[in-house]
Design a protein around this motif. Structure first.
Motif, PDB file in Angstrom:
ATOM      1  N   TYR A  76     -64.299 -24.960 -27.281  1.00  7.11           N
ATOM      2  CA  TYR A  76     -65.246 -24.589 -28.329  1.00  7.11           C
ATOM      3  C   TYR A  76     -66.095 -25.797 -28.729  1.00  7.11           C
ATOM      4  O   TYR A  76     -66.047 -26.265 -29.867  1.00  7.11           O
ATOM      5  N   PRO A  77     -66.916 -26.319 -27.801  1.00 13.82           N
ATOM      6  CA  PRO A  77     -67.672 -27.549 -28.080  1.00 13.82           C
ATOM      7  C   PRO A  77     -68.745 -27.357 -29.144  1.00 13.82           C
ATOM      8  O   PRO A  77     -69.197 -28.342 -29.742  1.00 13.82           O
ATOM      9  N   GLU A  78     -69.159 -26.107 -29.378  1.00 18.11           N
ATOM     10  CA  GLU A  78     -70.139 -25.865 -30.422  1.00 18.11           C
ATOM     11  C   GLU A  78     -69.521 -26.022 -31.812  1.00 18.11           C
ATOM     12  O   GLU A  78     -70.237 -26.144 -32.814  1.00 18.11           O
ATOM     13  N   THR A  79     -68.193 -26.035 -31.868  1.00 13.98           N
ATOM     14  CA  THR A  79     -67.486 -26.135 -33.150  1.00 13.98           C
ATOM     15  C   THR A  79     -66.750 -27.458 -33.310  1.00 13.98           C
ATOM     16  O   THR A  79     -66.865 -28.122 -34.343  1.00 13.98           O
ATOM     17  N   LEU A  83     -63.762 -33.990 -30.244  1.00 11.77           N
ATOM     18  CA  LEU A  83     -62.653 -34.932 -30.318  1.00 11.77           C
ATOM     19  C   LEU A  83     -63.138 -36.220 -30.967  1.00 11.77           C
ATOM     20  O   LEU A  83     -64.145 -36.800 -30.553  1.00 11.77           O
ATOM     21  N   SER A  84     -62.429 -36.665 -31.978  1.00 11.84           N
ATOM     22  CA  SER A  84     -62.829 -37.852 -32.736  1.00 11.84           C
ATOM     23  C   SER A  84     -61.750 -38.913 -32.627  1.00 11.84           C
ATOM     24  O   SER A  84     -60.573 -38.636 -32.890  1.00 11.84           O
ATOM     25  N   LEU A  85     -62.153 -40.115 -32.261  1.00 13.31           N
ATOM     26  CA  LEU A  85     -61.215 -41.211 -32.050  1.00 13.31           C
ATOM     27  C   LEU A  85     -61.346 -42.305 -33.092  1.00 13.31           C
ATOM     28  O   LEU A  85     -60.441 -43.137 -33.223  1.00 13.31           O
ATOM     29  N   THR A  86     -62.450 -42.329 -33.810  1.00 11.91           N
ATOM     30  CA  THR A  86     -62.715 -43.380 -34.789  1.00 11.91           C
ATOM     31  C   THR A  86     -63.299 -42.768 -36.061  1.00 11.91           C
ATOM     32  O   THR A  86     -63.750 -41.608 -36.076  1.00 11.91           O
ATOM     33  N   ALA A  87     -63.350 -43.575 -37.112  1.00 10.02           N
ATOM     34  CA  ALA A  87     -63.975 -43.119 -38.354  1.00 10.02           C
ATOM     35  C   ALA A  87     -65.443 -42.801 -38.125  1.00 10.02           C
ATOM     36  O   ALA A  87     -65.974 -41.832 -38.679  1.00 10.02           O
ATOM     37  N   ASP A  88     -66.128 -43.599 -37.308  1.00  8.63           N
ATOM     38  CA  ASP A  88     -67.536 -43.321 -37.014  1.00  8.63           C
ATOM     39  C   ASP A  88     -67.691 -42.001 -36.259  1.00  8.63           C
ATOM     40  O   ASP A  88     -68.663 -41.270 -36.475  1.00  8.63           O
ATOM     41  N   ASP A  89     -66.745 -41.699 -35.361  1.00  4.41           N
ATOM     42  CA  ASP A  89     -66.788 -40.409 -34.662  1.00  4.41           C
ATOM     43  C   ASP A  89     -66.728 -39.259 -35.649  1.00  4.41           C
ATOM     44  O   ASP A  89     -67.417 -38.238 -35.482  1.00  4.41           O
ATOM     45  N   VAL A  90     -65.883 -39.393 -36.667  1.00  2.00           N
ATOM     46  CA  VAL A  90     -65.755 -38.342 -37.668  1.00  2.00           C
ATOM     47  C   VAL A  90     -67.077 -38.156 -38.405  1.00  2.00           C
ATOM     48  O   VAL A  90     -67.568 -37.032 -38.587  1.00  2.00           O
ATOM     49  N   LYS A  91     -67.681 -39.261 -38.820  1.00  2.00           N
ATOM     50  CA  LYS A  91     -68.956 -39.185 -39.551  1.00  2.00           C
ATOM     51  C   LYS A  91     -70.041 -38.554 -38.682  1.00  2.00           C
ATOM     52  O   LYS A  91     -70.810 -37.708 -39.153  1.00  2.00           O
ATOM     53  N   ASN A  92     -70.087 -38.948 -37.415  1.00  4.25           N
ATOM     54  CA  ASN A  92     -71.103 -38.396 -36.521  1.00  4.25           C
ATOM     55  C   ASN A  92     -70.896 -36.897 -36.304  1.00  4.25           C
ATOM     56  O   ASN A  92     -71.864 -36.133 -36.209  1.00  4.25           O
ATOM     57  N   ALA A  93     -69.634 -36.481 -36.219  1.00  5.53           N
ATOM     58  CA  ALA A  93     -69.351 -35.061 -36.052  1.00  5.53           C
ATOM     59  C   ALA A  93     -69.888 -34.266 -37.232  1.00  5.53           C
ATOM     60  O   ALA A  93     -70.541 -33.224 -37.057  1.00  5.53           O
ATOM     61  N   VAL A  94     -69.621 -34.745 -38.426  1.00  7.64           N
ATOM     62  CA  VAL A  94     -70.060 -34.034 -39.628  1.00  7.64           C
ATOM     63  C   VAL A  94     -71.586 -33.971 -39.688  1.00  7.64           C
ATOM     64  O   VAL A  94     -72.175 -32.919 -39.991  1.00  7.64           O
ATOM     65  N   VAL A  95     -72.241 -35.084 -39.382  1.00  8.66           N
ATOM     66  CA  VAL A  95     -73.705 -35.124 -39.390  1.00  8.66           C
ATOM     67  C   VAL A  95     -74.282 -34.102 -38.415  1.00  8.66           C
ATOM     68  O   VAL A  95     -75.314 -33.480 -38.676  1.00  8.66           O
ATOM     69  N   ASN A  96     -73.599 -33.902 -37.292  1.00 14.72           N
ATOM     70  CA  ASN A  96     -74.077 -32.987 -36.256  1.00 14.72           C
ATOM     71  C   ASN A  96     -73.554 -31.557 -36.415  1.00 14.72           C
ATOM     72  O   ASN A  96     -73.711 -30.727 -35.509  1.00 14.72           O
ATOM     73  N   GLY A  97     -72.917 -31.277 -37.545  1.00  8.69           N
ATOM     74  CA  GLY A  97     -72.477 -29.917 -37.820  1.00  8.69           C
ATOM     75  C   GLY A  97     -71.230 -29.495 -37.065  1.00  8.69           C
ATOM     76  O   GLY A  97     -70.918 -28.302 -36.990  1.00  8.69           O
ATOM     77  N   LYS A  98     -70.495 -30.453 -36.531  1.00 10.00           N
ATOM     78  CA  LYS A  98     -69.260 -30.160 -35.805  1.00 10.00           C
ATOM     79  C   LYS A  98     -68.054 -30.432 -36.708  1.00 10.00           C
ATOM     80  O   LYS A  98     -68.157 -31.113 -37.736  1.00 10.00           O
TER      81      LYS A  98
END
Length: 341
Positions: A64-67, A70-85
């Motif tokens: 479900y890549p549209e949803t 996979l996040s490995l770092t704090a920055d990954d988490v922030k980027n996911a949220v910014v991109n609606g994931k």
């Protein structure tokens, strides 16, 4: 994927609950003590089962890549949220899942695992559990020598130390020993409701960012039995736990750990992941500001994750060697054997 699944979590309800990220707990139950044996040597297949849990988690994230991402770092988490994931982090909920091996930790980390709970409801080679009910007999009286080495390697890798399920002695010792911030991934306040899985005030007093304190976040569990007496678990009761932890440790040190799909009975008004806004609204009514609520909802945990990453970077930059200590009860290697790198 529009149909409602059994349990507490599915994509439509995650979206309804405004969830920006969560831990996928790759959990394998404690082994039968008769199988594991006194030295925990008889159930190392728990490593196999954990690898399968990691595999299915990653396969679902990829499906479900549209949803999910996979996040490995704090920055990954922030980027996911910014991109609606929905940021998806992996955790391992029990040191018994390491099969007595620090090397297994490194391989889990390579697969994306970013927290390990030192114990589940059973003791293991690394540390004492708090069990589930009072009366569990201590084994190591906290951390074993190998458990200290495990923390060293978790610090070096940037794997969060999770103190939910541990004994009070294990938690106190880990707080004082770890170079990195720590978490309780799903625990509440023992003062608000006296349950051995909750955190007592004397341990909350050790949390902070000043001298002789360790930065940490206690992520409140929604299990009804941890929250209140039977029939009294509600949104307001959960908010009481959040408020009390914030009062003792500070609002920077509390988060949301729910344990959805890992618990059976839930509070009224917090029946699944779609209901998170009800808790935020209750705390807002109690005077929490939008900034404090942002911390509770995720920013506090991201600070801890960033702190662990910073310590790992410093240790690796200083060429701190990997921990290669072997469990001294293993029977497949000569006593006293060591690995040198």
């Amino acid at each position: 994927m529009n149909s409602k699944l059994p349990g507490h979590v599915d994509i439509p309800r995650l979206r309804q609950g405004k969830v920006g990220g969560f831990f996928w707990s790759t959990y394998v139950s404690c082994p039968n003590p008769d199988e594991a044996g006194e030295d925990f040597l008889g159930a190392t297949w728990r490593v196999r089962d954990t690898l399968e849990q990691i595999d299915i988690s990653r396969l679902l994230i990829e499906k479900y890549p549209e949803t999910f991402t996979l996040s490995l770092t704090a920055d990954d988490v922030k980027n996911a949220v910014v991109n609606g994931k929905i940021a998806s982090l992996l955790g391992v909920e029990g040191g018994h899942q390491l099969g007595n091996s620090i090397a297994a930790l490194r391989q889990y980390h390579a697969l994306g695992v970013r927290y390990v709970t030192l114990t589940h409801t059973c003791h293991n080679a690394f540390a004492d559990s708090g069990g589930f009910l009072p009366g569990i007999i201590p084994l190591h009286h906290g951390l074993s020598p190998l458990g200290l080495k495990l923390i060293d390697e978790m610090n070096r890798l940037g794997v969060l130390i999770d103190l939910s399920h541990t004994s009070d002695d294990t938690a106190r010792q880990a707080l004082k020993y770890s170079k990195s911030p720590v978490i309780w991934s799903h625990s509440s306040s023992r003062t608000v409701h006296d349950h051995p899985r909750n955190v007592p005030d004397d341990i909350l007093d050790l949390i902070g960012r000043g001298p002789d304190k360790t930065d940490a976040v206690v992520m409140v569990n929604f299990a009804a039995g941890f929250i209140a007496e039977p029939g009294n678990a509600t949104v307001a009761a959960v908010a009481d736990h959040v408020d009390h932890i914030a009062k003792v440790a500070g609002k920077e040190h509390v988060g949301i750990g729910s344990d959805f799909d890992g618990i059976e009975e839930v509070p009224v008004g917090l029946e699944d992941v779609s209901k998170y806004p009800a808790l935020i609204a209750e705390l807002y009514r109690r005077g929490w500001t939008q900034y404090e609520l942002a911390g509770l909802a995720g920013a506090n945990l991201l600070r801890i994750l960033s702190g662990a990453e910073r310590v790992a970077h410093e240790l690796q930059a200083a060429r701190t060697p990997p921990v290669v200590d072997l469990y001294d009860q293993r029977t497949d290697i000569p006593r006293g054997a060591r690995v040198e790198l």
